[in-house]
Design a protein around this motif. Structure first.
Motif, PDB file in Angstrom:
ATOM      1  N   VAL A  81      -0.126  -2.166  -0.682  1.00  0.00           N
ATOM      2  CA  VAL A  81       0.002  -1.165  -1.736  1.00  0.00           C
ATOM      3  C   VAL A  81      -0.945   0.000  -1.496  1.00  0.00           C
ATOM      4  N   THR A 105      -4.725  -3.274   0.111  1.00  0.00           N
ATOM      5  CA  THR A 105      -4.714  -1.996  -0.591  1.00  0.00           C
ATOM      6  C   THR A 105      -5.270  -0.923   0.330  1.00  0.00           C
ATOM      7  N   GLN A 120      -3.389   2.754  -3.511  1.00  0.00           N
ATOM      8  CA  GLN A 120      -4.106   2.978  -4.760  1.00  0.00           C
ATOM      9  C   GLN A 120      -5.005   4.187  -4.542  1.00  0.00           C
ATOM     10  N   LYS A 154      -3.045  -9.357  -1.044  1.00  0.00           N
ATOM     11  CA  LYS A 154      -2.863  -7.928  -1.288  1.00  0.00           C
ATOM     12  C   LYS A 154      -3.707  -7.120  -0.309  1.00  0.00           C
ATOM     13  N   GLN A 161     -12.530  -4.394  -7.602  1.00  0.00           N
ATOM     14  CA  GLN A 161     -12.473  -4.308  -6.146  1.00  0.00           C
ATOM     15  C   GLN A 161     -13.796  -3.809  -5.579  1.00  0.00           C
TER      16      GLN A 161
END
Length: 129
Positions: free
Chosen positions: A31, A75, A33, A73, A40
């Protein structure tokens, strides 16, 4: 850069990975961001610039009990990358590096191992550290 264009660059970076790695990237979302969330940010060294982050269970640590879990995930953070790289060509190359770095974490490599690989690459190509 519009987020849609940035997302296409990230998707292209993932698509450029060798097929054998892409096929093994099961249960992973990639993803985009803008910036790291406070949560995070807690997982990174204070004062460091975060370009990407892997959150999940590396393949090397998965056991037979690894099932019914949320996807790992990866990012990629748009704002810090855009701040560091002004041309689209540089940005595209940096996105590829970030994706490869975070995918390496998915496959169980840590930052020290990745730094050693980079050191060997630089030495092989005649670059001075």
């Amino acid at each position: 850069m519009e987020v849609e264009r940035f997302e296409k660059l990230v998707a292209a970076a993932v698509a450029s990975l060798p097929e054998e790695f892409r096929e093994l990237m099961d249960n992973v979302d990639v993803v985009v961001q803008d910036l790291p969330s406070p949560w995070q940010s807690r997982h990174v060294r204070r004062g460091s610039v975060v370009l990407g982050l892997y959150e999940g269970v590396p393949r090397t640590r998965r056991t037979l009990g690894y099932n019914l879990v949320v996807p790992d995930k990866i990012t990629v953070f748009q704002t810090p990358l855009e701040a560091m790289y002004t041309s689209e060509t540089e940005l595209e190359a940096a996105i590829c590096e970030v994706v490869i770095h975070e995918v390496a974490h998915h496959f169980g490599l840590d930052d020290e191992q990745l730094a050693e690989i980079e050191k060997i690459k630089r030495k092989k190509h005649g670059r001075i550290l």
